[in-house]
Write a protein that holds these residues in place. Structure first.
Motif, PDB file in Angstrom:
ATOM      1  N   ARG A   1       0.853  -1.198   0.000  1.00  0.00           N
ATOM      2  CA  ARG A   1       0.000   0.000   0.000  1.00  0.00           C
ATOM      3  C   ARG A   1       0.880   1.237   0.000  1.00  0.00           C
ATOM      4  NH1 ARG A   1      -2.315   3.944   3.568  1.00  0.00           N
ATOM      5  NH2 ARG A   1      -1.165   3.075   5.335  1.00  0.00           N
ATOM      6  N   TYR A   2       0.501   2.215  -0.795  1.00  0.00           N
ATOM      7  CA  TYR A   2       1.257   3.461  -0.877  1.00  0.00           C
ATOM      8  C   TYR A   2       0.305   4.640  -0.679  1.00  0.00           C
ATOM      9  CZ  TYR A   2       4.598   0.320  -3.094  1.00  0.00           C
ATOM     10  OH  TYR A   2       5.439  -0.730  -3.366  1.00  0.00           O
ATOM     11  N   ALA A   3       0.802   5.656   0.010  1.00  0.00           N
ATOM     12  CA  ALA A   3       0.011   6.870   0.219  1.00  0.00           C
ATOM     13  C   ALA A   3       0.294   7.859  -0.908  1.00  0.00           C
ATOM     14  CB  ALA A   3       0.362   7.496   1.557  1.00  0.00           C
TER      15      ALA A   3
ATOM     16  N   PRO B   1      -8.854  14.397  -0.117  1.00  0.00           N
ATOM     17  CA  PRO B   1      -9.959  14.863   0.728  1.00  0.00           C
ATOM     18  C   PRO B   1     -10.991  13.803   1.095  1.00  0.00           C
ATOM     19  CG  PRO B   1     -10.336  15.500  -1.545  1.00  0.00           C
ATOM     20  CD  PRO B   1      -8.996  14.833  -1.517  1.00  0.00           C
ATOM     21  N   TYR B   2     -10.963  12.638   0.465  1.00  0.00           N
ATOM     22  CA  TYR B   2     -12.069  11.694   0.665  1.00  0.00           C
ATOM     23  C   TYR B   2     -11.840  10.693   1.791  1.00  0.00           C
ATOM     24  CZ  TYR B   2      -8.990   9.702  -2.939  1.00  0.00           C
ATOM     25  OH  TYR B   2      -7.893   9.302  -3.675  1.00  0.00           O
ATOM     26  N   VAL B   3     -10.616  10.614   2.361  1.00  0.00           N
ATOM     27  CA  VAL B   3     -10.351   9.765   3.528  1.00  0.00           C
ATOM     28  C   VAL B   3      -9.464  10.549   4.498  1.00  0.00           C
ATOM     29  CG1 VAL B   3     -10.589   7.523   2.378  1.00  0.00           C
ATOM     30  CG2 VAL B   3      -8.378   8.703   2.348  1.00  0.00           C
ATOM     31  N   PRO B   4      -9.446  10.146   5.771  1.00  0.00           N
ATOM     32  CA  PRO B   4      -8.570  10.826   6.727  1.00  0.00           C
ATOM     33  C   PRO B   4      -7.096  10.710   6.328  1.00  0.00           C
ATOM     34  CG  PRO B   4     -10.203   9.502   7.872  1.00  0.00           C
ATOM     35  CD  PRO B   4     -10.308   9.149   6.424  1.00  0.00           C
ATOM     36  N   ASP B   5      -6.292  11.601   6.838  1.00  0.00           N
ATOM     37  CA  ASP B   5      -4.868  11.623   6.534  1.00  0.00           C
ATOM     38  C   ASP B   5      -4.228  10.280   6.883  1.00  0.00           C
ATOM     39  OD1 ASP B   5      -2.478  12.655   5.704  1.00  0.00           O
ATOM     40  OD2 ASP B   5      -2.031  13.673   7.594  1.00  0.00           O
TER      41      ASP B   5
END
Length: 287
Positions: free
Chosen positions: A224-226, A232-236
């Motif tokens: 998984r990569y950030a 804006p659609y999920v928390p940080d």
């Protein structure tokens, strides 16, 4: 009876194309003269050329194969039954072929087929849709039609995915390459921290929603990569960026039962839910 001709390339010294007569969508017949051509050169047509025979069987498989269709749930949660596929019965065909070749039966050989059973049948889909393990929803603006369209396509691609114990899910493998030919459109994406436009823009919202839905004790996140910029659609820190030529989102089912992924995008809401059977539990490997 409708007769259709299929062309199958065979491995021969002259690299010719063989045409087989198909009596319907599931029957191919070989005449004795066609069978006789598979002799081994330089041995006075006494032995079968095994290499040519294997190529013949490979191409018959490609011609006859029809993939099975797994059972799945409709939008109203009604079960849509599975459909078996078909393929060449390779072992039976090889026995028949040798019999016809060496005994010179001078009859038509109907190529035998066998059913290919789907991995997921109606009974299993009912069982693993009985208990919700997790769910997550995100929201998007329907006014951005291109991005909404891409989200819908990606959601449809992962919907009704069944992952058996020990199996790995790859977002890129399941969804496939995002191209114009597959219906994806240009929409906003984040590239190296900058907002841009590209084919398939918006699907990272699907992968991020999926990540939050499968963040369970029985799911092992492998890759998984950030994003390089907050979305804006999920928390940080709760996003999962994907790209066909780059990052993927991959996880493994560590439950003792198969899991079912349901995904739907509708009226600005993207929701992913994970289901399994009542007996599903995190498998640790310990007694």
């Amino acid at each position: 009876m409708l007769t259709v001709l299929f062309s199958i390339f065979l491995f021969t010294s002259s690299a010719e194309t063989e045409v087989f007569q198909v009596e319907d969508d599931q029957k191919i017949v070989l005449d004795q003269v066609e069978i006789d051509q598979y002799y081994l050169s330089y041995f006075d047509r006494v032995f079968i050329d095994e290499k040519k025979l294997n190529v013949l069987m490979d191409n018959l498989e490609k011609t006859l194969y029809k993939a099975p269709v797994n059972a799945k749930l409709a939008d109203d949660n009604q079960v849509i039954s599975e459909k078996p596929g078909i393929t060449l019965d390779r072992s039976k065909f090889e026995i028949l072929f040798r019999e016809y070749f060496y005994q010179n039966k001078n009859q038509k050989l109907q190529v035998p087929i066998v059913k290919v059973h789907p991995k997921v049948d109606s009974g299993l889909i009912r069982e693993i849709s009985s208990r919700q393990l997790g769910s997550y929803a995100t929201f998007f603006k329907t006014s951005n039609k291109e991005r909404s369209h891409n989200i819908n396509l990606a959601a449809e691609a992962i919907n009704n995915t069944v992952l058996f114990p020990g199996e790995t899910f790859s977002f890129n493998e399941v969804v496939g390459e995002r191209t114009k030919e597959k219906g994806y459109k240009r929409a906003p994406v984040i590239v190296k921290g900058e907002l841009s436009e590209d084919i398939g823009g918006g699907i990272c919202q699907v992968s991020s929603t999926l990540f939050n839905a499968v963040d369970l004790s029985g799911i092992q996140v492998i890759e998984r990569y950030a994003h390089s910029k907050r979305v804006p659609y999920v928390p940080d820190g709760r996003d999962a960026t994907v790209s066909w030529w780059g990052p993927d989102f991959v996880f493994k089912n560590l439950y003792n039962e198969p899991i079912l992924i349901r995904a739907k995008a509708n009226q600005g809401k993207m929701i992913v839910s994970v289901y399994s059977s009542e007996s599903a539990e995190h498998f640790t490997g310990n007694d």
